[in-house]
Scaffold this motif. Structure first.
Motif, PDB file in Angstrom:
ATOM      1  N   ASN A 100       0.843  -1.182   0.000  1.00 25.41           N
ATOM      2  CA  ASN A 100       0.000   0.000   0.000  1.00 25.41           C
ATOM      3  C   ASN A 100       0.881   1.235   0.000  1.00 25.41           C
ATOM      4  O   ASN A 100       1.940   1.241   0.618  1.00 25.41           O
ATOM      5  CB  ASN A 100      -0.876  -0.044   1.261  1.00 25.41           C
ATOM      6  CG  ASN A 100      -1.798   1.135   1.358  1.00 25.41           C
ATOM      7  OD1 ASN A 100      -2.124   1.750   0.342  1.00 25.41           O
ATOM      8  ND2 ASN A 100      -2.202   1.466   2.558  1.00 25.41           N
ATOM      9  N   GLY A 101       0.453   2.256  -0.701  1.00 30.31           N
ATOM     10  CA  GLY A 101       1.166   3.526  -0.672  1.00 30.31           C
ATOM     11  C   GLY A 101       0.280   4.613  -0.102  1.00 30.31           C
ATOM     12  O   GLY A 101      -0.913   4.634  -0.367  1.00 30.31           O
ATOM     13  N   VAL A 102       0.855   5.475   0.722  1.00 31.39           N
ATOM     14  CA  VAL A 102       0.108   6.596   1.270  1.00 31.39           C
ATOM     15  C   VAL A 102       0.909   7.858   1.001  1.00 31.39           C
ATOM     16  O   VAL A 102       2.072   7.947   1.405  1.00 31.39           O
ATOM     17  CB  VAL A 102      -0.113   6.442   2.791  1.00 31.39           C
ATOM     18  CG1 VAL A 102      -0.940   7.594   3.317  1.00 31.39           C
ATOM     19  CG2 VAL A 102      -0.783   5.131   3.110  1.00 31.39           C
ATOM     20  N   LEU A 134       2.299  11.353   1.652  1.00 27.13           N
ATOM     21  CA  LEU A 134       2.515  12.171   2.844  1.00 27.13           C
ATOM     22  C   LEU A 134       2.802  13.603   2.413  1.00 27.13           C
ATOM     23  O   LEU A 134       2.818  13.922   1.222  1.00 27.13           O
ATOM     24  CB  LEU A 134       3.686  11.628   3.655  1.00 27.13           C
ATOM     25  CG  LEU A 134       3.582  10.192   4.146  1.00 27.13           C
ATOM     26  CD1 LEU A 134       4.875   9.805   4.817  1.00 27.13           C
ATOM     27  CD2 LEU A 134       2.438  10.021   5.104  1.00 27.13           C
ATOM     28  N   GLU A 183       4.711   7.006   1.837  1.00 29.18           N
ATOM     29  CA  GLU A 183       4.869   5.905   2.784  1.00 29.18           C
ATOM     30  C   GLU A 183       4.455   4.631   2.061  1.00 29.18           C
ATOM     31  O   GLU A 183       3.348   4.545   1.543  1.00 29.18           O
ATOM     32  CB  GLU A 183       3.979   6.150   4.005  1.00 29.18           C
ATOM     33  CG  GLU A 183       4.129   5.100   5.081  1.00 29.18           C
ATOM     34  CD  GLU A 183       3.206   5.346   6.262  1.00 29.18           C
ATOM     35  OE1 GLU A 183       3.008   6.525   6.621  1.00 29.18           O
ATOM     36  OE2 GLU A 183       2.702   4.364   6.803  1.00 29.18           O
ATOM     37  N   GLN A 231       3.812   0.604   2.415  1.00 30.19           N
ATOM     38  CA  GLN A 231       3.567  -0.388   3.468  1.00 30.19           C
ATOM     39  C   GLN A 231       3.464  -1.776   2.864  1.00 30.19           C
ATOM     40  O   GLN A 231       2.849  -1.964   1.827  1.00 30.19           O
ATOM     41  CB  GLN A 231       2.245  -0.067   4.178  1.00 30.19           C
ATOM     42  CG  GLN A 231       2.177   1.332   4.720  1.00 30.19           C
ATOM     43  CD  GLN A 231       0.787   1.666   5.201  1.00 30.19           C
ATOM     44  OE1 GLN A 231      -0.184   1.099   4.731  1.00 30.19           O
ATOM     45  NE2 GLN A 231       0.704   2.590   6.130  1.00 30.19           N
ATOM     46  N   PHE A 261       1.207   5.794  -8.111  1.00 32.55           N
ATOM     47  CA  PHE A 261       2.053   6.827  -7.533  1.00 32.55           C
ATOM     48  C   PHE A 261       3.194   7.253  -8.456  1.00 32.55           C
ATOM     49  O   PHE A 261       3.931   8.173  -8.122  1.00 32.55           O
ATOM     50  CB  PHE A 261       2.613   6.351  -6.191  1.00 32.55           C
ATOM     51  CG  PHE A 261       1.572   6.266  -5.123  1.00 32.55           C
ATOM     52  CD1 PHE A 261       1.208   7.397  -4.413  1.00 32.55           C
ATOM     53  CD2 PHE A 261       0.935   5.084  -4.855  1.00 32.55           C
ATOM     54  CE1 PHE A 261       0.234   7.332  -3.440  1.00 32.55           C
ATOM     55  CE2 PHE A 261      -0.043   5.019  -3.887  1.00 32.55           C
ATOM     56  CZ  PHE A 261      -0.396   6.146  -3.180  1.00 32.55           C
ATOM     57  N   LEU A 307      -2.790   9.229  -7.552  1.00 29.65           N
ATOM     58  CA  LEU A 307      -2.900   9.281  -6.092  1.00 29.65           C
ATOM     59  C   LEU A 307      -1.785  10.074  -5.436  1.00 29.65           C
ATOM     60  O   LEU A 307      -1.650  10.061  -4.226  1.00 29.65           O
ATOM     61  CB  LEU A 307      -2.934   7.859  -5.520  1.00 29.65           C
ATOM     62  CG  LEU A 307      -4.203   7.068  -5.815  1.00 29.65           C
ATOM     63  CD1 LEU A 307      -4.127   5.710  -5.183  1.00 29.65           C
ATOM     64  CD2 LEU A 307      -5.429   7.789  -5.312  1.00 29.65           C
ATOM     65  N   GLY A 340      -1.547  13.146  -4.954  1.00 29.41           N
ATOM     66  CA  GLY A 340      -2.059  14.192  -4.087  1.00 29.41           C
ATOM     67  C   GLY A 340      -1.855  15.586  -4.628  1.00 29.41           C
ATOM     68  O   GLY A 340      -2.437  16.533  -4.136  1.00 29.41           O
TER      69      GLY A 340
END
Lengths: 129, 115, 361
Positions: free
Chosen positions: B30-32, B34, B40, B42, B88, B110, B112
């Motif tokens: 998973n990518g988040v 930041l 990030e 995971q 991403f 994604l 952002g």
């Protein structure tokens, strides 16, 4: 094999499982989810339904000739788009006066055709917001 | 849920020593996104036949960093890696672009920065 | 020198419900290489969840990821938010959630079985199962007001209460379905075109199931004990008689048998729920905005579904990650195709019960 042959033979005299639709109406329960209905006289214009609606199918926009409801201080008019609505009844649960001002019926929306311009009319309303 | 922070250099070694294919079930990568152009990443695992035991390895990286591939340890990670590349716009070793997105569609949705 | 021929399956194919493309590299009849393309119906739902909708409406957005497991999607998301907001759901709401979850599993498995029949060339059985599936759709419509998009679950509980009339109807219909499913078990074990034809086709060994992280009926047919219903504590599955259904063969027939047994187990669970549904409220009031991150898993009809939600204390979420069952099984699918005949590919594919609108989200 014999049983299946027997079954196949009896199937010839069985009624079909489907409903003969235009002649027989489709059974309809009173709790089926359908159009959201609104009574202007009971509305207190708290706009909770507008905030609660996930797709934004309820819009209160300013109008030149608003209704004579004394709660309606800002001169708003209720607009509802049945083609955007997902019939989740979040608005009814958010409403402080459910069943009086806002409730869910089991009716279907009318089929819209291109000349009705439902989309462009709704986009005009969204611009007013 | 247990979160373990690792560095990008150690991640393959960490997962290699941690992952026992009969004990741990690999869920996904998973990518988040930041703040400050950081990402990030995971790696999420859960334990077979155990109530609610989830372990997450995570690293914080720049978008320019190259993420090492764990396909040699977990073959089924390839599909998650390809999704990460598409969503991403990062680079993962040996993972091609184009699982979801076509060449003419919006790239790296994604991150952002696009709205 | 070996010569191979590339044969595509899809993106539009007679045996497929949804667009997916497999590119098979064939050596005579045998498949020696598989390449897949699954992104035809990508709609960017993860992006929409973080930019267009507030957290309390997303339950309805994610339900539209997939029509067949809509309820599992909205439930997983809702439980993730409930964990962040520390909401304790009443036990009645929990039981009603399981009831609908299991009804959904029954109708989804029936759809899959009917498509397996169709791909085996057994059209009459396809029609029969689809006709019987209507009984389940009927009670779902009575319970939630809709046939497919239930929109039954909201944050803090469920939207509609159950009454005695509906409960009786559900019990009656489930009894009828149970009788019919018993008939299917007979067909799927004794009928030549549904059982013997499928033996040893598309087999996945237990070791490979572990290696490729297979999930759902695909893994359970190979004997891997993975069922998220066994590994979660949000819902009281152990109180209502959940039993893990496994098989050892790992072939198409084993998958069908596992699905049939799961339908029977689900019917049993639904009956148990309706026999002892507790009194009480169906909705808990809540306040505040979610903050933090949570991982929630549920067993969708096709396997494990995972939601990762990250919130920052505002109405907009930071990240929603949806890991769908079919998406995670694609490496296992590709592995199973290796070494099979090309002619068997549609039947094998149907036995996976792939859901591409889930996969591409």
């Amino acid at each position: 094999m014999f049983t299946s042959f027997f079954k196949a033979f009896t199937n010839l005299f069985r009624k079909p499982q489907t409903i003969d639709y235009p002649l027989t109406p489709i059974p309809k329960d009173k709790d089926y989810r359908g159009l959201i209905e609104y009574r202007e006289e009971s509305c207190i214009y708290c706009l909770k339904c507008e905030k609660a609606c996930p797709p934004g199918a309820i819009l209160f926009v300013k109008s030149d000739n608003p209704s004579q409801n004394e709660k309606n201080k800002k001169g708003l008019v209720y607009n509802y788009n049945p083609y955007l609505c997902i019939y989740c009844s979040e608005c009814v649960r958010a409403c402080p006066k459910p069943d009086e001002a806002l409730w869910q019926s089991n009716k279907k929306p009318e089929i819209a055709i291109k000349s009705d311009n439902v989309n462009s009319k709704w986009f005009e309303l969204e611009k007013l917001k | 849920m247990k979160k373990i922070k690792v560095t990008l250099l150690d991640i393959v070694e960490e997962i290699k020593s941690f992952y026992d294919y009969k004990k741990w079930h690999f869920l996904t990568i998973n990518g988040v996104a930041l703040q400050d152009n950081m990402l990030e990443v995971q790696w999420i695992f859960s334990k077979y036949e155990t109530l609610e035991e989830i372990v997450i390895f995570y690293v914080e990286i720049q978008y320019e960093d190259i993420i090492p591939s764990i396909v040699n340890i977990i073959p089924s990670a390839i599909i998650s890696q390809r999704e990460l590349v598409d969503m991403f716009g990062v680079e993962v070793e040996g993972s091609a672009k184009g699982l979801y997105l076509d060449k003419d569609s919006i790239q790296m949705p994604l991150r952002g920065c696009l709205l | 020198m070996k010569k191979t021929i590339n044969i595509p399956l899809g993106s539009q194919h007679i045996s497929l419900l949804e667009p997916v493309r497999f590119k098979f590299e064939c050596e005579n009849e045998k498949i020696v290489g598989v390449d897949s393309d699954v992104g035809f119906v990508h709609r960017g739902i993860e992006k929409a969840c973080t930019t267009k909708f507030k957290y309390d409406g997303i339950g309805y957005v994610v339900a539209r990821v997939c029509g067949l497991c809509a309820i599992t999607h909205s439930l997983s998301y809702t439980v993730a938010i409930e964990e962040l907001l520390n909401i304790e759901v009443t036990s009645k709401a929990k039981y009603l959630r399981i009831l609908l979850l299991e009804l959904d599993r029954i109708h989804s498995h029936m759809l899959c079985l009917s498509h397996t029949c169709e791909n085996a060339g057994f059209e009459a059985m396809f029609m029969r199962i689809m006709g019987d599936r209507e009984l389940i759709m009927e009670i779902q419509e009575l319970l939630t007001g809709n046939r497919i998009q239930f929109d039954y679950i909201n944050i803090g509980g469920v939207n509609r209460d159950i009454n005695l009339e509906v409960a009786t109807k559900i019990v009656n219909n489930l009894d009828r379905v149970k009788e019919k499913v018993m008939g299917y078990v007979d067909e799927f074990t004794n009928n030549w075109s549904l059982s013997l034809k499928f033996k040893r086709i598309g087999a996945l060994s237990l070791d490979d199931a572990y290696k490729f992280n297979a999930i759902g009926p695909l893994a359970r047919a190979s004997g891997l004990n993975i069922d998220v219903r066994n590994e979660i504590k949000y819902l009281p599955y152990h109180e209502i008689g959940f039993k893990m259904q496994t098989h050892i063969d790992g072939d198409i027939n084993a998958r069908n048998i596992v699905r049939l047994n799961e339908i029977l187990n689900s019917i049993e669970m639904c009956d148990n729920i309706l026999a002892g549904i507790p009194e009480g409220e169906i909705q808990t009031k809540y306040k505040g905005k979610p903050n933090g991150e949570s991982v929630v898993r549920f067993e969708a009809p096709r396997g494990e579904l995972m939601y990762y939600v990250k919130a920052n204390g505002t109405a907009m979420l930071e990240r929603v990650r949806i890991k769908t069952p079919t998406f995670a099984s694609i490496p296992a699918f590709s592995h199973i195709f290796m070494g099979e005949n090309y002619a068997d590919a549609p039947a094998i594919l149907a036995s996976f019960d792939p859901c591409l609108s889930c996969t591409a989200k």
